[in-house]
Design an enzyme around this catalytic site. Structure first.
Site, PDB file in Angstrom:
ATOM      1  N   ASP A 348      42.511  42.116  34.656  1.00  0.00           N
ATOM      2  CA  ASP A 348      43.113  40.802  34.847  1.00  0.00           C
ATOM      3  C   ASP A 348      42.413  40.093  36.011  1.00  0.00           C
ATOM      4  O   ASP A 348      42.229  40.682  37.085  1.00  0.00           O
ATOM      5  CB  ASP A 348      44.612  40.943  35.158  1.00  0.00           C
ATOM      6  CG  ASP A 348      45.320  39.602  35.180  1.00  0.00           C
ATOM      7  OD1 ASP A 348      45.701  39.122  34.091  1.00  0.00           O
ATOM      8  OD2 ASP A 348      45.470  39.039  36.282  1.00  0.00           O
ATOM      9  N   ASN A 356      41.881  27.496  38.414  1.00  0.00           N
ATOM     10  CA  ASN A 356      42.135  26.321  37.577  1.00  0.00           C
ATOM     11  C   ASN A 356      42.600  25.131  38.406  1.00  0.00           C
ATOM     12  O   ASN A 356      42.196  23.985  38.172  1.00  0.00           O
ATOM     13  CB  ASN A 356      43.202  26.642  36.515  1.00  0.00           C
ATOM     14  CG  ASN A 356      42.632  27.441  35.351  1.00  0.00           C
ATOM     15  OD1 ASN A 356      41.461  27.326  35.020  1.00  0.00           O
ATOM     16  ND2 ASN A 356      43.471  28.274  34.740  1.00  0.00           N
ATOM     17  N   HIS A 361      40.099  23.286  34.973  1.00  0.00           N
ATOM     18  CA  HIS A 361      40.206  24.203  33.835  1.00  0.00           C
ATOM     19  C   HIS A 361      38.843  24.517  33.203  1.00  0.00           C
ATOM     20  O   HIS A 361      38.641  25.615  32.662  1.00  0.00           O
ATOM     21  CB  HIS A 361      41.147  23.610  32.785  1.00  0.00           C
ATOM     22  CG  HIS A 361      42.586  23.642  33.209  1.00  0.00           C
ATOM     23  ND1 HIS A 361      43.368  24.767  33.133  1.00  0.00           N
ATOM     24  CD2 HIS A 361      43.383  22.669  33.744  1.00  0.00           C
ATOM     25  CE1 HIS A 361      44.584  24.503  33.585  1.00  0.00           C
ATOM     26  NE2 HIS A 361      44.624  23.232  33.962  1.00  0.00           N
ATOM     27  N   ASP A 365      37.506  28.180  32.398  1.00  0.00           N
ATOM     28  CA  ASP A 365      36.956  28.638  31.111  1.00  0.00           C
ATOM     29  C   ASP A 365      35.599  29.299  31.300  1.00  0.00           C
ATOM     30  O   ASP A 365      35.279  30.300  30.632  1.00  0.00           O
ATOM     31  CB  ASP A 365      36.831  27.460  30.142  1.00  0.00           C
ATOM     32  CG  ASP A 365      38.181  27.000  29.597  1.00  0.00           C
ATOM     33  OD1 ASP A 365      39.174  27.739  29.768  1.00  0.00           O
ATOM     34  OD2 ASP A 365      38.233  25.912  28.989  1.00  0.00           O
ATOM     35  N   ARG A 380      29.825  50.253  26.635  1.00  0.00           N
ATOM     36  CA  ARG A 380      29.064  51.030  25.651  1.00  0.00           C
ATOM     37  C   ARG A 380      29.299  50.509  24.233  1.00  0.00           C
ATOM     38  O   ARG A 380      28.409  50.531  23.407  1.00  0.00           O
ATOM     39  CB  ARG A 380      29.476  52.498  25.723  1.00  0.00           C
ATOM     40  CG  ARG A 380      29.079  53.203  26.994  1.00  0.00           C
ATOM     41  CD  ARG A 380      29.551  54.637  26.967  1.00  0.00           C
ATOM     42  NE  ARG A 380      31.002  54.718  26.763  1.00  0.00           N
ATOM     43  CZ  ARG A 380      31.663  55.843  26.516  1.00  0.00           C
ATOM     44  NH1 ARG A 380      30.987  56.979  26.422  1.00  0.00           N
ATOM     45  NH2 ARG A 380      32.964  55.838  26.355  1.00  0.00           N
ATOM     46  N   ASP A 381      30.516  50.080  23.960  1.00  0.00           N
ATOM     47  CA  ASP A 381      30.879  49.625  22.621  1.00  0.00           C
ATOM     48  C   ASP A 381      31.479  48.235  22.727  1.00  0.00           C
ATOM     49  O   ASP A 381      32.629  48.061  23.137  1.00  0.00           O
ATOM     50  CB  ASP A 381      31.881  50.596  21.996  1.00  0.00           C
ATOM     51  CG  ASP A 381      32.224  50.229  20.549  1.00  0.00           C
ATOM     52  OD1 ASP A 381      31.657  49.232  20.056  1.00  0.00           O
ATOM     53  OD2 ASP A 381      33.054  50.923  19.938  1.00  0.00           O
ATOM     54  N   GLU A 391      44.155  35.433  30.890  1.00  0.00           N
ATOM     55  CA  GLU A 391      43.043  35.911  31.697  1.00  0.00           C
ATOM     56  C   GLU A 391      42.996  37.431  31.732  1.00  0.00           C
ATOM     57  O   GLU A 391      42.399  38.035  32.618  1.00  0.00           O
ATOM     58  CB  GLU A 391      43.158  35.372  33.132  1.00  0.00           C
ATOM     59  CG  GLU A 391      44.356  35.842  33.917  1.00  0.00           C
ATOM     60  CD  GLU A 391      45.587  34.948  33.746  1.00  0.00           C
ATOM     61  OE1 GLU A 391      46.500  35.066  34.571  1.00  0.00           O
ATOM     62  OE2 GLU A 391      45.622  34.135  32.801  1.00  0.00           O
TER      63      GLU A 391
END
Length: 468
Positions: A348, A356, A361, A365, A380-381, A391
Site C-alpha cells: 500500500d 493527490n 490526481h 495516477d 518473477r511472475d 492504492e
C-alpha cells in the site's frame, strides 16, 4: 465399379436383351413365307426376352463388374445361333454386335472390347461355313464389323471413364468443401491459443491433401513466429521459402512455389500470417485447389482473429486499465489458486491521499503507473500481480515460503532508489496447508496494518511468523 453402377449396368444389359428379343420376334411376320414359321428366330427371340427378364432380376450389385461378362457371352451365343440357324441373310444380325459392344463400353473398363473381339469375330464368321449361308462376299465384312464394334465400345468406355473420374473429382471436391466448413467450426471451438497453431497445421495438411504444414504468424514487430507444425510421416518439417511467404502475405492470395503452397491467413482486419503446405513431388494443383486453399485461409484467419479477440477481451476483463497489472478480479483468481508455501503480499502506497491533494490526481495516477511498472519488471511472475484497491497492490509469490519477506524488503529498497513521490508499506503472510485463502489474505492485511502503524515505509510479516 460401385454397387449402384453395377446394378445400373446389369439393367442396361437386361434392357438390351429385351429389346433384341422383341425386335427379333417382331421381324418374324415379315420373314414368314410359304415355308411356314421360322422356328430358330422365334426361339432366339423368346430366349432373349426370358434372358432379359432374368438379367434384370439378378443381384448384380453383389457381384464384381466382371460378372457382367456372363450375359455378354450369352448374347454372343444368341447372335451366333440366330445367324447360323435362323435368317439366311448373313448380315441380319450385324447390328446386334454393335449393340453388344456398346453395352460393353458402358459397363466394362477400357480394353474389354479387345478381349471380346476374337470370340465376337468367331461368332460372326462361323455361320458363313454353312453351305446354306455360304457367300464369299460376306467374309470381308468381319474386318469392318468387328473393328467398328471395338472402336465404338472403346470410345464409349473412355467417355464413361472420364465421366467417372469427373464424378469422383466432384465428390472429392464436395468432401473438401464440407471438410473446410467443419474445420472452421473446429478451429473456432479451440479455446487454447497454444493448440490453435498445431491444429491449424494438421487441418491444413488433411484438407489440402499435403504431406506437412507450417503455420507462421506475424509477431507485431515485423517478424514472424512459428505457431505450429505438422510433420505427417516425417520427423521434421521443411520451412517454406521466405520469398514465397513474403509474396503471399503481401498479395493476400495463395502462392505456389516448387512443391509448397503458401496460403495467407486473412481475417477481417487483414492478413495475420500464413500456412505453408508441402505436397508430394509432382503434385499438380488445379484452380479448384487454389480456391479451396484461399477459402480455408479465410476461414482459418477468421478463427484466429476470433481467438485473438477473445484473448484481448479476457485480458481486458482481468487487467487494470491504468497500471496494466491484474485487477481485483485477477487478484481473486490468484488467491483462489493459492498452494501451501505461497506467499501473499499486500503493498500500500504511504500517504497517497497527500500526494493527490498536494501534487494533483494526475501525479497520483503517475505514481500508481510507476509502481505497477516497477512491480511487473521486478517480480518473477508478472501474472501474479494485481491492483487490489485504490492504492493497494496484491502479489502472490509462488513457493516463496519464509524467503518472501526478504524479497519484498529488497523490492522496497529498489523502490526507494527510484525517489518516488511516496514510499510503500507491505504485509507478508505465507499460506499454510489447511488454511483458507481468505484467512491468509487477512493475515497479510493485518501485517500491512502493523507496518503502517509502526511508521510506514517498511515490510512486516504475519504475526505468527518472525518479524523482519
Amino acid at each position: 465399379m460401385d454397387e449402384g453402377v453395377r446394378r445400373a449396368a446389369g439393367r442396361q444389359g437386361a434392357a438390351l436383351f429385351l429389346a433384341a428379343g422383341i425386335i427379333t420376334l417382331l421381324e418374324i411376320p415379315l420373314k414368314t413365307g410359304s415355308g411356314g414359321l421360322p422356328v430358330a428366330p422365334a426361339l432366339t427371340g423368346l430366349i432373349a426376352v426370358v434372358g432379359g427378364v432374368v438379367t434384370w432380376l439378378l443381384p448384380w450389385h453383389r457381384w464384381s463388374g466382371r460378372a457382367l461378362l456372363v450375359p455378354a457371352t450369352g448374347a454372343l451365343v444368341l447372335i451366333w445361333s440366330g445367324n447360323a440357324f435362323g435368317d439366311p441373310d448373313p448380315y441380319t444380325y450385324s447390328i446386334y454386335f454393335v449393340v453388344l459392344f456398346a453395352w460393353l463400353g458402358l459397363s466394362q473398363p477400357r480394353g474389354t472390347a479387345l478381349l471380346v473381339a476374337v470370340p465376337a469375330a468367331v461368332a460372326y464368321v462361323t455361320p458363313l461355313f454353312s453351305s446354306r449361308l455360304h457367300d464369299p462376299s460376306a467374309w470381308p465384312t468381319v474386318f469392318v464389323a468387328v473393328p467398328v464394334c471395338v472402336l465404338v465400345s472403346e470410345t464409349i468406355s473412355r467417355a464413361v471413364a472420364r465421366l467417372g473420374a469427373s464424378r469422383d473429382l466432384d465428390a472429392r471436391r464436395v468432401g473438401d468443401l464440407e471438410a473446410i466448413v467443419g474445420a472452421a467450426a473446429l478451429l473456432q471451438a479451440e479455446s487454447d491459443p497454444n493448440e490453435l497453431g498445431p491444429m491449424l497445421a494438421r487441418v491444413a495438411t488433411s484438407i489440402l491433401h499435403g504431406q506437412e504444414a507450417v503455420v507462421l504468424l506475424e509477431d507485431g514487430h515485423g517478424g514472424r513466429l512459428t505457431a505450429g507444425t505438422h510433420a505427417g510421416d516425417n520427423s521434421t518439417v521443411t520451412l517454406p521459402p521466405l520469398d514465397a511467404v513474403d509474396e503471399a502475405l503481401r498479395e493476400g492470395h495463395p502462392v505456389h512455389h516448387a512443391d509448397t503452397l503458401v496460403v495467407p491467413l486473412r481475417g477481417a482486419s487483414g492478413v495475420l500470417g500464413a500456412v505453408a503446405v508441402r505436397f508430394a513431388p509432382g503434385t499438380v494443383l488445379d484452380s479448384f485447389s487454389f480456391h479451396a486453399a484461399q477459402l480455408f485461409g479465410s476461414q482459418a484467419g477468421l478463427a484466429l482473429e476470433q481467438q485473438r479477440a477473445i484473448e484481448q477481451l479476457t485480458v481486458e476483463a482481468l487487467e487494470d486499465p491504468l497500471t496494466r497489472v491484474g485487477n481485483r478480479r485477477r487478484g481473486a483468481a490468484l488467491l483462489k489458486a493459492l498452494e501451501p508455501n505461497d506467499a501473499v503480499v499486500l503493498i500500500d502506497l504511504d500517504q497517497f491521499k497527500l500526494v493527490n491533494d498536494t501534487a494533483g490526481h494526475a501525479a497520483g495516477d503517475r505514481v500508481l503507473v510507476m509502481l505497477g511498472d516497477y512491480l511487473r519488471e521486478a517480480a518473477r511472475d508478472a501474472d501474479a500481480i494485481a491492483r487490489y484497491g485504490g492504492e493497494e497492490f496484491l502479489l502472490v509469490l509462488r513457493a516463496a515460503g519464509d524467503s518472501a519477506a526478504g524479497a519484498i524488503n529488497r523490492l522496497l529498497d529498489g523502490w526507494r532508489d527510484l525517489r518516488p513521490l511516496t514510499t510503500f508499506s507491505a504485509g507478508v503472510a505465507v499460506h499454510r496447508a489447511g488454511r483458507s485463502p481468505a484467512a491468509t489474505l487477512g493475515r497479510a492485511d493485518a501485517a500491512l496494518y502493523r507496518a503502517k502503524r509502526s511508521g510506514r515505509d517498511r515490510v512486516c510479516q504475519d504475526a505468527a511468523e518472525e518479524t523482519v
